[in-house]
Write a protein that holds these residues in place. Structure first.
Motif, PDB file in Angstrom:
ATOM      1  N   SER A   1      41.225  41.549  47.543  1.00 36.23           N
ATOM      2  CA  SER A   1      41.815  40.335  48.257  1.00 36.23           C
ATOM      3  C   SER A   1      42.394  39.270  47.065  1.00 36.23           C
ATOM      4  CB  SER A   1      41.035  39.674  49.436  1.00 36.23           C
ATOM      5  OG  SER A   1      39.977  38.919  48.349  1.00 36.23           O
ATOM      6  N   GLU A   2      43.260  38.609  47.198  1.00 29.39           N
ATOM      7  CA  GLU A   2      43.593  37.762  46.228  1.00 29.39           C
ATOM      8  C   GLU A   2      42.598  36.909  45.703  1.00 29.39           C
ATOM      9  OE1 GLU A   2      46.874  35.353  48.263  1.00 29.39           O
ATOM     10  OE2 GLU A   2      48.112  37.022  48.629  1.00 29.39           O
ATOM     11  N   SER A   3      41.391  36.679  46.449  1.00 33.84           N
ATOM     12  CA  SER A   3      40.435  35.961  45.900  1.00 33.84           C
ATOM     13  C   SER A   3      39.363  36.793  44.954  1.00 33.84           C
ATOM     14  CB  SER A   3      39.715  35.358  46.896  1.00 33.84           C
ATOM     15  OG  SER A   3      38.756  36.155  47.762  1.00 33.84           O
ATOM     16  N   GLY A   4      39.853  38.229  44.986  1.00 32.23           N
ATOM     17  CA  GLY A   4      39.040  38.977  44.206  1.00 32.23           C
ATOM     18  C   GLY A   4      37.858  39.724  44.887  1.00 32.23           C
ATOM     19  N   GLU A   5      37.670  39.459  46.006  1.00 34.77           N
ATOM     20  CA  GLU A   5      36.712  40.169  46.820  1.00 34.77           C
ATOM     21  C   GLU A   5      37.393  41.331  47.390  1.00 34.77           C
ATOM     22  OE1 GLU A   5      33.502  39.074  47.503  1.00 34.77           O
ATOM     23  OE2 GLU A   5      33.847  37.412  46.092  1.00 34.77           O
ATOM     24  N   ASN A   6      36.177  42.417  47.441  1.00 33.38           N
ATOM     25  CA  ASN A   6      36.900  43.665  48.184  1.00 33.38           C
ATOM     26  C   ASN A   6      36.642  43.818  49.322  1.00 33.38           C
ATOM     27  OD1 ASN A   6      38.000  44.897  45.682  1.00 33.38           O
ATOM     28  ND2 ASN A   6      35.835  45.835  44.872  1.00 33.38           N
ATOM     29  N   VAL A   7      37.270  44.606  50.147  1.00 34.27           N
ATOM     30  CA  VAL A   7      37.284  45.215  51.373  1.00 34.27           C
ATOM     31  C   VAL A   7      37.216  46.559  51.482  1.00 34.27           C
ATOM     32  CG1 VAL A   7      38.181  44.826  53.958  1.00 34.27           C
ATOM     33  CG2 VAL A   7      38.176  42.557  52.479  1.00 34.27           C
TER      34      VAL A   7
ATOM     35  N   MET B   1      35.512  60.519  47.919  1.00 33.32           N
ATOM     36  CA  MET B   1      36.304  60.069  47.026  1.00 33.32           C
ATOM     37  C   MET B   1      36.503  58.526  47.186  1.00 33.32           C
ATOM     38  SD  MET B   1      39.767  61.406  45.328  1.00 33.32           S
ATOM     39  CE  MET B   1      40.723  60.173  44.258  1.00 33.32           C
ATOM     40  N   ILE B   2      36.404  57.657  46.375  1.00 31.38           N
ATOM     41  CA  ILE B   2      36.515  56.102  46.797  1.00 31.38           C
ATOM     42  C   ILE B   2      37.987  55.850  45.892  1.00 31.38           C
ATOM     43  CG2 ILE B   2      35.810  53.941  46.454  1.00 31.38           C
ATOM     44  CD1 ILE B   2      33.106  54.865  46.874  1.00 31.38           C
ATOM     45  N   VAL B   3      38.890  55.186  46.692  1.00 26.53           N
ATOM     46  CA  VAL B   3      40.231  54.602  46.098  1.00 26.53           C
ATOM     47  C   VAL B   3      39.980  53.228  46.187  1.00 26.53           C
ATOM     48  CG1 VAL B   3      42.462  54.601  46.349  1.00 26.53           C
ATOM     49  CG2 VAL B   3      41.426  56.660  47.065  1.00 26.53           C
ATOM     50  N   GLU B   4      40.624  52.609  45.087  1.00 24.71           N
ATOM     51  CA  GLU B   4      40.773  51.083  44.856  1.00 24.71           C
ATOM     52  C   GLU B   4      41.965  50.680  44.918  1.00 24.71           C
ATOM     53  OE1 GLU B   4      38.187  48.743  42.477  1.00 24.71           O
ATOM     54  OE2 GLU B   4      36.529  50.342  42.539  1.00 24.71           O
ATOM     55  N   THR B   5      42.607  49.569  45.663  1.00 27.30           N
ATOM     56  CA  THR B   5      43.713  48.981  45.468  1.00 27.30           C
ATOM     57  C   THR B   5      43.662  47.432  45.792  1.00 27.30           C
ATOM     58  OG1 THR B   5      46.017  49.307  46.424  1.00 27.30           O
ATOM     59  CG2 THR B   5      44.113  49.326  47.986  1.00 27.30           C
ATOM     60  N   ILE B   6      44.725  46.808  45.481  1.00 24.37           N
ATOM     61  CA  ILE B   6      44.977  45.438  45.817  1.00 24.37           C
ATOM     62  C   ILE B   6      45.910  45.123  46.996  1.00 24.37           C
ATOM     63  CG2 ILE B   6      44.666  44.686  43.280  1.00 24.37           C
ATOM     64  CD1 ILE B   6      47.543  44.247  43.103  1.00 24.37           C
ATOM     65  N   TYR B   7      45.683  43.975  47.673  1.00 24.51           N
ATOM     66  CA  TYR B   7      46.301  43.583  48.918  1.00 24.51           C
ATOM     67  C   TYR B   7      47.673  43.800  48.806  1.00 24.51           C
ATOM     68  CZ  TYR B   7      48.348  40.962  52.625  1.00 24.51           C
ATOM     69  OH  TYR B   7      48.977  40.489  53.742  1.00 24.51           O
ATOM     70  N   ALA B   8      48.174  43.297  47.626  1.00 21.43           N
ATOM     71  CA  ALA B   8      49.777  43.239  47.484  1.00 21.43           C
ATOM     72  C   ALA B   8      50.375  44.765  47.611  1.00 21.43           C
ATOM     73  CB  ALA B   8      50.227  42.805  46.199  1.00 21.43           C
TER      74      ALA B   8
END
Length: 95
Positions: free
Chosen positions: A32-38, A1-8
């Protein structure tokens, strides 16, 4: 399962996210704030992926490994061999 979140949202729950990555083998995407995923992935999972990529890089090696997997799936009922039987079959002898 893959989870997505934002830096904040990661700072308050980073330890929880890291535990999910390690214990539940989940991949967490952090935007990230720039919209790129890590991606956060367990180090041993990443090492396994990198090793698999290395082994499959050579077309000849990839074919050999995939053929071995296919044979293993077909012959799951085949009798097992002891290490000594395998050494004898391959012509290797204990010294």
């Amino acid at each position: 399962m893959i989870v997505e979140t934002i830096y904040a949202q990661t700072s308050p729950s980073l330890n929880v996210l890291l535990n999910r990555v390690v214990n539940d083998r989940e991949i967490i995407y952090v935007k990230s704030e720039s919209g790129e995923n890590v991606a956060l992935i367990a180090a041993d999972e990443l090492q396994s992926i990198l090793e698999t990529m290395h082994l499959l890089r050579s077309p000849k090696n990839a074919e050999r490994l995939l053929n071995a997997i296919s044979r293993a799936r077909v012959h799951t009922e085949e009798a097992t061999q002891t290490p000594d039987q395998l050494r004898n079959e391959l012509g290797l002898f204990n010294e």
